[in-house]
Scaffold this active site. Structure first.
Site, PDB file in Angstrom:
ATOM      1  N   ALA A  74       0.851  -1.274  -0.032  1.00  0.00           N
ATOM      2  CA  ALA A  74      -0.181  -0.153  -0.093  1.00  0.00           C
ATOM      3  C   ALA A  74       0.901   1.245   0.070  1.00  0.00           C
ATOM      4  CB  ALA A  74      -0.854  -0.025   1.213  1.00  0.00           C
ATOM      5  N   GLY A 116       0.615  -5.084   0.893  1.00  0.00           N
ATOM      6  CA  GLY A 116      -0.767  -5.115   0.075  1.00  0.00           C
ATOM      7  C   GLY A 116      -0.354  -5.719  -1.382  1.00  0.00           C
ATOM      8  N   GLU A 145      -0.735  -9.542  -0.848  1.00  0.00           N
ATOM      9  CA  GLU A 145      -2.053  -9.718  -0.528  1.00  0.00           C
ATOM     10  C   GLU A 145      -2.990  -9.637  -1.821  1.00  0.00           C
ATOM     11  OE1 GLU A 145      -2.001  -6.576   2.569  1.00  0.00           O
ATOM     12  OE2 GLU A 145      -2.658  -8.073   3.965  1.00  0.00           O
ATOM     13  N   GLU A 161       4.799  -4.974   7.020  1.00  0.00           N
ATOM     14  CA  GLU A 161       3.853  -3.962   7.741  1.00  0.00           C
ATOM     15  C   GLU A 161       4.529  -3.811   9.225  1.00  0.00           C
ATOM     16  OE1 GLU A 161       2.669  -6.569   5.866  1.00  0.00           O
ATOM     17  OE2 GLU A 161       1.070  -5.562   4.739  1.00  0.00           O
TER      18      GLU A 161
HETATM   19  N1  CO8 Z   1       4.671   3.269  -0.772  1.00  0.00           N
HETATM   20  C1  CO8 Z   1       4.837   4.351  -1.262  1.00  0.00           C
HETATM   21  N2  CO8 Z   1       6.086   4.700  -1.976  1.00  0.00           N
HETATM   22  C2  CO8 Z   1       6.799   3.447  -2.177  1.00  0.00           C
HETATM   23  C3  CO8 Z   1       6.394   2.050  -1.665  1.00  0.00           C
HETATM   24  C4  CO8 Z   1       5.369   2.101  -0.773  1.00  0.00           C
HETATM   25  N3  CO8 Z   1       4.949   1.008  -0.391  1.00  0.00           N
HETATM   26  N4  CO8 Z   1       7.582   1.376  -1.877  1.00  0.00           N
HETATM   27  C5  CO8 Z   1       8.358   2.125  -2.678  1.00  0.00           C
HETATM   28  N5  CO8 Z   1       8.211   3.564  -2.782  1.00  0.00           N
HETATM   29  C6  CO8 Z   1       8.779   4.413  -3.467  1.00  0.00           C
HETATM   30  C7  CO8 Z   1       9.978   4.826  -2.673  1.00  0.00           C
HETATM   31  O1  CO8 Z   1       9.394   5.664  -1.885  1.00  0.00           O
HETATM   32  C8  CO8 Z   1      11.009   5.503  -3.951  1.00  0.00           C
HETATM   33  O2  CO8 Z   1      10.392   6.766  -4.245  1.00  0.00           O
HETATM   34  P1  CO8 Z   1      11.199   7.880  -4.467  1.00  0.00           P
HETATM   35  O3  CO8 Z   1      12.077   7.805  -5.616  1.00  0.00           O
HETATM   36  O4  CO8 Z   1      10.406   9.201  -4.647  1.00  0.00           O
HETATM   37  O5  CO8 Z   1      12.060   7.986  -3.210  1.00  0.00           O
HETATM   38  C9  CO8 Z   1      10.635   4.351  -5.125  1.00  0.00           C
HETATM   39  O6  CO8 Z   1       9.192   3.786  -4.638  1.00  0.00           O
HETATM   40  C10 CO8 Z   1      11.390   3.505  -5.086  1.00  0.00           C
HETATM   41  O7  CO8 Z   1      11.769   2.899  -3.845  1.00  0.00           O
HETATM   42  P2  CO8 Z   1      13.188   2.564  -3.355  1.00  0.00           P
HETATM   43  O8  CO8 Z   1      14.097   3.694  -3.549  1.00  0.00           O
HETATM   44  O9  CO8 Z   1      12.773   2.276  -1.821  1.00  0.00           O
HETATM   45  O10 CO8 Z   1      13.589   1.298  -3.970  1.00  0.00           O
HETATM   46  P3  CO8 Z   1      14.717   0.230  -3.577  1.00  0.00           P
HETATM   47  O11 CO8 Z   1      15.167  -0.679  -4.609  1.00  0.00           O
HETATM   48  O12 CO8 Z   1      15.738   0.802  -2.836  1.00  0.00           O
HETATM   49  O13 CO8 Z   1      13.946  -0.670  -2.477  1.00  0.00           O
HETATM   50  C11 CO8 Z   1      12.007  -1.705  -1.446  1.00  0.00           C
HETATM   51  C12 CO8 Z   1      12.689  -1.242  -2.681  1.00  0.00           C
HETATM   52  C13 CO8 Z   1      12.631  -2.780  -0.693  1.00  0.00           C
HETATM   53  C14 CO8 Z   1      10.527  -2.516  -1.968  1.00  0.00           C
HETATM   54  C15 CO8 Z   1      11.601  -0.514  -0.680  1.00  0.00           C
HETATM   55  O14 CO8 Z   1      11.054   0.412  -1.414  1.00  0.00           O
HETATM   56  C16 CO8 Z   1      10.298  -0.525   0.284  1.00  0.00           C
HETATM   57  O15 CO8 Z   1      10.886  -1.218   1.348  1.00  0.00           O
HETATM   58  N6  CO8 Z   1       9.162  -0.278   0.186  1.00  0.00           N
HETATM   59  C17 CO8 Z   1       8.172  -0.313   1.141  1.00  0.00           C
HETATM   60  C18 CO8 Z   1       7.622  -1.739   1.296  1.00  0.00           C
HETATM   61  C19 CO8 Z   1       6.748  -1.839   2.396  1.00  0.00           C
HETATM   62  O16 CO8 Z   1       6.870  -1.700   3.493  1.00  0.00           O
HETATM   63  N7  CO8 Z   1       5.402  -2.465   2.208  1.00  0.00           N
HETATM   64  C20 CO8 Z   1       4.057  -2.462   2.811  1.00  0.00           C
HETATM   65  C21 CO8 Z   1       3.288  -1.391   2.736  1.00  0.00           C
HETATM   66  S1  CO8 Z   1       2.138  -1.133   4.156  1.00  0.00           S
HETATM   67  C22 CO8 Z   1       0.971  -2.166   3.370  1.00  0.00           C
HETATM   68  O17 CO8 Z   1       1.199  -2.768   2.222  1.00  0.00           O
HETATM   69  C23 CO8 Z   1      -0.231  -2.687   4.035  1.00  0.00           C
HETATM   70  C24 CO8 Z   1      -1.596  -3.157   3.218  1.00  0.00           C
HETATM   71  C25 CO8 Z   1      -2.508  -3.134   4.042  1.00  0.00           C
HETATM   72  C26 CO8 Z   1      -3.624  -1.995   3.395  1.00  0.00           C
HETATM   73  C27 CO8 Z   1      -4.823  -2.266   4.466  1.00  0.00           C
HETATM   74  C28 CO8 Z   1      -5.885  -1.461   4.050  1.00  0.00           C
HETATM   75  C29 CO8 Z   1      -7.047  -2.202   4.926  1.00  0.00           C
END
Ligand code: CO8
Length: 258
Positions: free
Chosen positions: A65, A109, A112, A132
């Site tokens: 998400a 997400g 999921e 998460e």
């Molecule tokens: N949300 C927003 N932006 C994101 C996300 C995300 N989940 N993941 C990556 N991005 C963005 C980064 O901020 C970055 O943006 P910018 O270039 O503007 O800084 C761009 O994508 C590229 O990402 P990275 O530079 O971080 O790329 P890396 O290759 O270094 O790392 C990763 C890749 C490991 C995937 C890293 O980006 C990361 O850890 N992302 C977050 C992953 C995460 O925590 N996901 C879980 C999110 S919470 C969730 O999904 C809850 C779902 C339930 C919803 C419930 C509703 C009822």
């Protein structure tokens, strides 16, 4: 219909829905989920479409998400709008088969969403995770329930508690994905599977989905009874007659969804 966050194409009875927020690794925001729900409803109603492939980019199916969007929300915001969940449920309501073709990150997400599809075909680069916990929250679109049913308590608990990612090989070994294929062949393999499904009776494919999904929701006894009645009910269709007649006549069946 044109969308901002997804790309939808229909060709030869197969729809491909590609998540398309490359700058955010296809993070799922409210707009994307809303567009996805709309697209799935349209494809469900589109008589040309017999199977859908849901995919992302080579680098990321979906990295979860959208954290930037979620960061400013409070309880009332997420509760009152049923944030993301109401739209995500469109995938589960879809009666036509949906294959998730996953390359790169399928996190939170994203993992999921892939698990909501009927099966997951993964490329060698796929990485699954429920990180998460690192954000001080828990899964919210089924991760604690589906991942546990798919890979068992120990592995699911470890992934949810530590946030570690599972690679494609481990995901296949654990039963999370149906197969792992080379990254360059992912869409070709997904299309081949979709074409196979498209050849079948759409009545039978809908019943397969109902019966297999029932196994996660009921007791064995009830599930077996459901399956038997489902089997019986297909004898009311012309496709059953055609399928069995074609076998006897040693020819390909021509199903007409009747
Ligand atoms: N949300 C927003 N932006 C994101 C996300 C995300 N989940 N993941 C990556 N991005 C963005 C980064 O901020 C970055 O943006 P910018 O270039 O503007 O800084 C761009 O994508 C590229 O990402 P990275 O530079 O971080 O790329 P890396 O290759 O270094 O790392 C990763 C890749 C490991 C995937 C890293 O980006 C990361 O850890 N992302 C977050 C992953 C995460 O925590 N996901 C879980 C999110 S919470 C969730 O999904 C809850 C779902 C339930 C919803 C419930 C509703 C009822």
């Amino acid at each position: 219909m044109a969308y901002n966050t997804i790309i939808v194409e229909v060709e030869d009875q197969i729809a491909t829905v590609r998540l398309n927020r490359p700058d955010a690794l296809n993070a799922l925001n409210a707009e994307l989920l809303s567009e996805l729900a709309q697209a799935v409803a349209e494809l469900e109603a589109d008589a040309r479409v017999r199977c859908t492939i849901l995919t992302g980019s080579e680098k990321s199916f979906a990295a979860g998400a959208d954290i930037t969007e979620m960061a400013d929300l409070n309880f009332v915001d997420v509760f009152s709008t049923d944030y993301l969940a109401a739209d995500a449920e469109a995938i589960m309501r879809c009666r036509k088969p949906i294959i998730a073709a996953v390359s790169g990150y399928a996190l939170g997400g994203g993992c999921e969403l892939a698990m909501m599809c009927d099966f997951i075909l993964a490329s060698e680069t796929a990485k699954f995770g429920q990180p998460e916990i690192n954000l001080g929250v828990v899964a919210g679109l089924g991760g604690s329930q589906r991942l546990t049913r798919f890979v068992g308590k120990s592995k699911a608990m470890e992934m949810h508690l530590t946030g570690r990612f599972m690679d494609a090989e481990e995901a296949e070994r654990s039963g999370l994905v149906s197969r792992v294929v080379p990254v360059k062949k992912l869409m070709e393999e997904a299309q081949a599977a979709a074409r196979k499904i498209a050849e079948k009776s759409a009545l039978a494919t809908m019943v397969v989905k109902e019966a297999v999904n029932r196994s996660y929701e009921t007791t064995l006894r009830e599930g077996l009874l459901f399956e038997r009645r489902a089997f019986h009910s297909l004898f009311a269709t012309e496709d059953q007659t055609e399928g069995m007649t074609a076998f006897k006549e040693k020819r390909e069946a021509q199903f007409r969804d009747k």
